[in-house]
Design a protein around this motif. Structure first.
Motif, PDB file in Angstrom:
ATOM      1  N   VAL A   1       0.850  -1.188   0.000  1.00  0.00           N
ATOM      2  CA  VAL A   1       0.000   0.000   0.000  1.00  0.00           C
ATOM      3  C   VAL A   1       0.887   1.240   0.000  1.00  0.00           C
ATOM      4  N   LEU A   2       0.461   2.236  -0.766  1.00  0.00           N
ATOM      5  CA  LEU A   2       1.164   3.523  -0.807  1.00  0.00           C
ATOM      6  C   LEU A   2       0.518   4.458   0.202  1.00  0.00           C
ATOM      7  N   ALA A   3       1.303   5.022   1.087  1.00  0.00           N
ATOM      8  CA  ALA A   3       0.795   5.966   2.080  1.00  0.00           C
ATOM      9  C   ALA A   3       0.685   7.361   1.478  1.00  0.00           C
ATOM     10  N   ARG A   4      -0.297   8.121   1.938  1.00  0.00           N
ATOM     11  CA  ARG A   4      -0.400   9.515   1.511  1.00  0.00           C
ATOM     12  C   ARG A   4       0.890  10.232   1.860  1.00  0.00           C
ATOM     13  N   GLY A   5       1.342  11.069   0.962  1.00  0.00           N
ATOM     14  CA  GLY A   5       2.568  11.817   1.194  1.00  0.00           C
ATOM     15  C   GLY A   5       3.820  11.123   0.682  1.00  0.00           C
ATOM     16  N   ALA A   6       3.673   9.945   0.074  1.00  0.00           N
ATOM     17  CA  ALA A   6       4.846   9.192  -0.396  1.00  0.00           C
ATOM     18  C   ALA A   6       5.640   9.941  -1.462  1.00  0.00           C
ATOM     19  N   PHE A   7       4.993  10.875  -2.161  1.00  0.00           N
ATOM     20  CA  PHE A   7       5.663  11.600  -3.248  1.00  0.00           C
ATOM     21  C   PHE A   7       6.035  13.039  -2.873  1.00  0.00           C
ATOM     22  N   THR A   8       5.671  13.486  -1.682  1.00  0.00           N
ATOM     23  CA  THR A   8       5.841  14.890  -1.300  1.00  0.00           C
ATOM     24  C   THR A   8       7.262  15.386  -1.508  1.00  0.00           C
ATOM     25  N   ARG A   9       8.220  14.709  -0.942  1.00  0.00           N
ATOM     26  CA  ARG A   9       9.615  15.160  -1.013  1.00  0.00           C
ATOM     27  C   ARG A   9      10.175  15.083  -2.433  1.00  0.00           C
ATOM     28  N   THR A  10       9.934  13.983  -3.114  1.00  0.00           N
ATOM     29  CA  THR A  10      10.508  13.793  -4.443  1.00  0.00           C
ATOM     30  C   THR A  10       9.950  14.790  -5.457  1.00  0.00           C
ATOM     31  N   LEU A  11       8.695  15.190  -5.308  1.00  0.00           N
ATOM     32  CA  LEU A  11       8.117  16.148  -6.245  1.00  0.00           C
ATOM     33  C   LEU A  11       8.728  17.540  -6.101  1.00  0.00           C
ATOM     34  N   GLN A  12       9.353  17.814  -4.976  1.00  0.00           N
ATOM     35  CA  GLN A  12       9.981  19.116  -4.757  1.00  0.00           C
ATOM     36  C   GLN A  12      11.305  19.261  -5.508  1.00  0.00           C
ATOM     37  N   THR A  13      11.958  18.142  -5.803  1.00  0.00           N
ATOM     38  CA  THR A  13      13.300  18.227  -6.377  1.00  0.00           C
ATOM     39  C   THR A  13      13.529  17.414  -7.647  1.00  0.00           C
ATOM     40  N   ALA A  14      12.761  16.364  -7.860  1.00  0.00           N
ATOM     41  CA  ALA A  14      13.053  15.436  -8.955  1.00  0.00           C
ATOM     42  C   ALA A  14      12.696  16.011 -10.323  1.00  0.00           C
ATOM     43  N   ASP A  15      13.537  15.720 -11.298  1.00  0.00           N
ATOM     44  CA  ASP A  15      13.235  15.988 -12.702  1.00  0.00           C
ATOM     45  C   ASP A  15      12.734  14.661 -13.264  1.00  0.00           C
ATOM     46  N   VAL A  16      11.431  14.523 -13.350  1.00  0.00           N
ATOM     47  CA  VAL A  16      10.800  13.252 -13.724  1.00  0.00           C
ATOM     48  C   VAL A  16      10.492  13.255 -15.216  1.00  0.00           C
ATOM     49  N   LEU A  17      10.671  12.108 -15.841  1.00  0.00           N
ATOM     50  CA  LEU A  17      10.358  11.941 -17.259  1.00  0.00           C
ATOM     51  C   LEU A  17       9.085  11.135 -17.423  1.00  0.00           C
ATOM     52  N   ALA A  18       8.369  11.378 -18.526  1.00  0.00           N
ATOM     53  CA  ALA A  18       7.201  10.578 -18.892  1.00  0.00           C
ATOM     54  C   ALA A  18       7.569   9.768 -20.126  1.00  0.00           C
ATOM     55  N   TYR A  19       7.274   8.474 -20.072  1.00  0.00           N
ATOM     56  CA  TYR A  19       7.590   7.566 -21.174  1.00  0.00           C
ATOM     57  C   TYR A  19       6.334   6.859 -21.661  1.00  0.00           C
ATOM     58  N   PHE A  20       6.470   6.214 -22.797  1.00  0.00           N
ATOM     59  CA  PHE A  20       5.455   5.277 -23.253  1.00  0.00           C
ATOM     60  C   PHE A  20       5.970   3.873 -22.950  1.00  0.00           C
ATOM     61  N   ASP A  21       5.209   3.117 -22.182  1.00  0.00           N
ATOM     62  CA  ASP A  21       5.543   1.740 -21.793  1.00  0.00           C
ATOM     63  C   ASP A  21       6.920   1.596 -21.148  1.00  0.00           C
ATOM     64  N   HIS A  22       7.323   2.544 -20.333  1.00  0.00           N
ATOM     65  CA  HIS A  22       8.595   2.521 -19.592  1.00  0.00           C
ATOM     66  C   HIS A  22       9.821   2.486 -20.508  1.00  0.00           C
ATOM     67  N   ASP A  23       9.651   2.812 -21.765  1.00  0.00           N
ATOM     68  CA  ASP A  23      10.750   2.780 -22.733  1.00  0.00           C
ATOM     69  C   ASP A  23      11.460   4.132 -22.721  1.00  0.00           C
ATOM     70  N   ARG A  24      12.699   4.155 -22.242  1.00  0.00           N
ATOM     71  CA  ARG A  24      13.460   5.400 -22.117  1.00  0.00           C
ATOM     72  C   ARG A  24      13.699   6.108 -23.443  1.00  0.00           C
ATOM     73  N   GLY A  25      13.562   5.391 -24.516  1.00  0.00           N
ATOM     74  CA  GLY A  25      13.730   5.986 -25.842  1.00  0.00           C
ATOM     75  C   GLY A  25      12.451   6.605 -26.380  1.00  0.00           C
ATOM     76  N   ARG A  26      11.363   6.519 -25.609  1.00  0.00           N
ATOM     77  CA  ARG A  26      10.068   7.023 -26.072  1.00  0.00           C
ATOM     78  C   ARG A  26       9.547   8.082 -25.096  1.00  0.00           C
ATOM     79  N   ILE A  27      10.243   9.204 -25.050  1.00  0.00           N
ATOM     80  CA  ILE A  27       9.933  10.285 -24.107  1.00  0.00           C
ATOM     81  C   ILE A  27       8.696  11.051 -24.575  1.00  0.00           C
TER      82      ILE A  27
END
Length: 191
Positions: free
Chosen positions: A48-74
């Motif tokens: 189970v994911l607890a509320r707030g699990a992403f709070t810290r990482t969203l403040q600093t992380a440069d997150v990428l969006a992919y198609f099907d987890h393929d790093r070549g498909r940004i």
């Protein structure tokens, strides 16, 4: 030597919605993660994911969006503003402005046809808690380092082997702590 935990992936089967903007831009919205829902991980343990699990990482992380987890498909990136992430009461909300590329057009068409059914996220656990008092061990994830989000064609929990290693490590650590505590009790009795 302490090793960094391996990356894991989890998927959610929730509707992925396409929105066409007035400027011709297509934005995909959905949830990559949902808080408080207990999920079986391969029948080995519940998670189970607890509320707030992403709070810290969203403040600093440069997150990428992919198609099907393929790093070549940004499809987007937080640093460029083409990917927007937010924690709300439900979970990790995602908005991706699809690019005018072959992948962006393909994703748009697949969503319109109803072929794409979910989103997913890749992460490293930085704070967790294990409860083995029930019939099935339960892992509560309190904090993660978010690596990526993905629009996925087949939502599935494909991080099972990595997560099982995490359970084994937690058990090993707990055994070591129990062994140390038992040694102290024996020493105290002898003294």
């Amino acid at each position: 030597m302490t090793t960094k935990p391996e990356a894991e992936k989890r998927s959610v089967i929730l509707p992925v919605e396409r929105r066409a903007g007035e400027d011709g831009k297509t934005t995909v919205v959905g949830y990559a993660a949902v808080f408080g829902e207990v999920t079986s991980i391969g029948g080995y343990f519940d998670e189970v994911l607890a509320r707030g699990a992403f709070t810290r990482t969203l403040q600093t992380a440069d997150v990428l969006a992919y198609f099907d987890h393929d790093r070549g498909r940004i499809l987007g990136r937080t640093a460029s503003g083409t990917l927007r992430l937010a924690e709300d009461t439900k979970g990790l909300a995602v908005e991706i402005d699809l690019p005018d590329t072959s992948d962006g057009r393909d994703v748009r068409a697949l969503i319109e046809r109803g072929d794409i059914r979910g989103m997913s996220f890749g992460f490293r656990v930085t704070r967790e808690e294990w409860d083995e008092t029930g019939t099935m061990p339960k892992r509560t994830i309190h904090e993660v380092e978010l690596r990526e989000v993905s629009i996925v064609s087949e939502p599935a929990y494909d991080g099972t082997s990595v997560a099982l290693r995490s359970l084994d490590e937690a058990r090993k650590e707990r055994r070591a702590q129990n062994f140390t505590a038992a040694g102290r009790r024996v020493s105290a009795r002898r003294a």
